[in-house]
Motif scaffolding. Structure first.
Motif, short mmCIF file in Angstrom:
data_model
loop_
_atom_site.label_atom_id
_atom_site.label_comp_id
_atom_site.label_asym_id
_atom_site.label_seq_id
_atom_site.Cartn_x
_atom_site.Cartn_y
_atom_site.Cartn_z
N LYS A 9 -37.25 51.92 -42.73
CA LYS A 9 -36.17 51.10 -42.73
C LYS A 9 -36.65 49.56 -42.98
N GLU A 10 -36.44 49.19 -43.99
CA GLU A 10 -37.12 48.27 -44.61
C GLU A 10 -37.90 47.61 -43.72
N ARG A 11 -39.23 47.77 -43.32
CA ARG A 11 -40.56 47.59 -42.05
C ARG A 11 -40.94 47.26 -42.83
N ARG A 12 -42.46 46.17 -43.00
CA ARG A 12 -43.43 46.53 -43.69
C ARG A 12 -44.42 45.34 -42.52
N ARG A 13 -45.52 46.38 -42.61
CA ARG A 13 -46.87 45.70 -41.51
C ARG A 13 -47.66 45.43 -42.59
N TYR A 14 -48.20 44.46 -42.89
CA TYR A 14 -49.57 43.78 -43.55
C TYR A 14 -50.31 44.05 -42.12
N ARG A 15 -52.05 44.22 -42.63
CA ARG A 15 -53.30 43.95 -42.60
C ARG A 15 -54.13 43.16 -43.18
N LYS A 16 -54.81 42.86 -42.07
CA LYS A 16 -55.89 40.79 -42.03
C LYS A 16 -56.90 41.48 -43.15
N LEU A 17 -56.44 40.41 -44.62
CA LEU A 17 -57.51 40.83 -45.67
C LEU A 17 -58.60 40.99 -45.40
N GLU A 18 -59.42 40.53 -44.20
CA GLU A 18 -60.49 40.53 -44.42
C GLU A 18 -60.69 41.74 -43.79
N GLU A 19 -60.17 42.63 -43.49
CA GLU A 19 -60.06 44.01 -42.77
C GLU A 19 -59.74 45.17 -44.47
N VAL A 20 -59.39 44.62 -45.30
CA VAL A 20 -58.96 44.92 -46.32
C VAL A 20 -60.47 45.09 -47.34
N VAL A 21 -60.85 44.18 -47.16
CA VAL A 21 -61.47 43.55 -47.88
C VAL A 21 -62.48 44.60 -47.46
N GLU A 22 -63.10 43.96 -46.07
CA GLU A 22 -64.39 45.01 -45.66
C GLU A 22 -64.25 46.44 -46.23
N GLU A 23 -63.25 47.70 -45.57
CA GLU A 23 -63.00 48.68 -46.19
C GLU A 23 -63.41 48.89 -47.81
N ILE A 24 -62.99 47.83 -48.33
CA ILE A 24 -63.05 48.69 -49.78
C ILE A 24 -65.02 48.21 -49.99
N ILE A 25 -65.36 46.98 -49.11
CA ILE A 25 -66.86 46.71 -49.65
C ILE A 25 -67.38 48.49 -49.34
N TYR A 26 -66.74 49.40 -48.45
CA TYR A 26 -67.42 50.28 -47.86
C TYR A 26 -66.92 51.68 -48.15
N ILE A 27 -65.96 51.46 -49.31
CA ILE A 27 -66.10 52.84 -50.42
C ILE A 27 -66.21 52.53 -50.77
N PHE A 28 -66.10 51.32 -51.01
CA PHE A 28 -67.90 51.48 -53.27
C PHE A 28 -68.98 51.56 -53.51
#
Length: 224
Positions: A9-28
Motif C-alpha cells: 500500500k505504498e508504505r515503508r518503514r525504516y529501521r534505525k541504521l545503528e540497529e542495522v549495522v549491529e545486525e550486520i556485524i553479528y551475522i558476519f
C-alpha cells in the motif's frame, strides 16, 4: 505492473541504521556468512540514508569483510553514490529495467529512459561492481518491433558484462494488470495458481498471439 504497491500500500518503514549495522556485524561474526543481500526493493530511495549507512560500515574495524548487494532503480544512483557504496562493501547491484523499448517503458509508467539505463550500468561497472539487470516479457503494448528493441538492448548490456534475468509478466490478483486485463487487451491463460510463478508465459497481449510470444521468448532467453 509491480505487486509491491498492491501488497504494501505504498508504505515503508525504516529501521534505525545503528540497529542495522549491529545486525550486520553479528551475522558476519557469528553466522560466518560470506555476503548479505539488502531486500529493499529500492535501496537508494533515500540517498542520505544510504550515505549514512555507508559511512557507518566504512567506520567498522574490519570493513573489508562486509560484502553486500542491493536492488534499486537506474534513476536513483550516480557516480558519487555508487563509489561510496562500493567502498562500503557493495560488490553487486541489481537494476529493474523491465523493457528495452522507450515506448514500452513509457507505457508501463516506469519513469526511466534508455540513456539512464546505459549510464547507470556503465558507471556501476566502472566503479567495480557486478551488475544485474532484470527484464520482463511481455508487456501489454508490446509489438514484435518493441520486443526486438528489448533483444537488442539485452545483447548490448550483456556485451558490457551485465548478468540478466527474464521474468514472465504475471498479473497477480489485485494488481493493475489483473484488474484491468480486458482494458489492456490481456488474456490470462493460466488454469492453476501454480502457474503464477513468473516463469510461465500465462498471458497473451492484444498485438501478439500465444504462438508469436512463444517464438519471441525463445530469442529473449538466448540473451540471458
Amino acid at each position: 505492473f509491480c505487486t509491491v504497491n498492491t501488497i504494501w500500500k505504498e508504505r515503508r518503514r525504516y529501521r534505525k541504521l545503528e540497529e542495522v549495522v549491529e545486525e550486520i556485524i553479528y551475522i558476519f561474526k557469528y553466522e560466518q556468512v560470506q555476503e548479505i543481500i539488502f531486500s529493499d526493493d529500492t535501496f537508494t530511495l533515500d540517498r542520505r540514508r544510504v550515505i549514512e549507512l555507508c559511512d557507518l560500515l566504512k567506520a567498522l574495524k574490519e570493513p573489508s569483510q562486509i560484502r553486500w548487494m542491493c536492488s534499486t532503480r537506474v534513476d536513483l544512483v550516480d557516480k558519487d553514490l555508487l563509489e561510496k557504496m562500493y567502498e562500503a562493501g557493495c560488490y553487486s547491484i541489481q537494476y529493474g529495467i523491465e523493457a528495452g523499448s522507450q515506448k514500452i517503458l513509457d507505457s508501463i509508467g516506469k519513469g526511466i529512459t534508455l540513456e539512464q539505463v546505459r549510464d547507470a550500468v556503465s558507471t556501476s561497472l566502472d566503479v567495480g561492481m557486478e551488475v544485474w539487470c532484470f527484464f520482463m516479457f511481455p508487456h501489454p503494448e508490446d509489438t514484435e518491433e518493441t520486443v526486438r528493441e528489448q533483444i537488442r538492448l539485452m545483447k548490448e548490456l550483456r556485451k558490457m558484462g551485465v548478468t540478466e534475468t527474464l521474468s514472465a509478466t504475471t498479473p497477480f490478483p489485485g494488481t493493475y494488470y489483473y484488474e484491468h486485463a480486458d482494458e489492456l487487451g490481456i488474456k490470462i491463460l493460466a488454469d492453476s495458481w501454480d502457474e503464477y510463478d513468473c516463469k510461465h508465459l500465462i498471458i497473451t497481449t492484444k498485438h501478439l498471439s500465444k504462438e508469436k510470444l512463444n517464438s519471441l521468448i525463445e530469442e529473449l532467453v538466448q540473451c540471458v
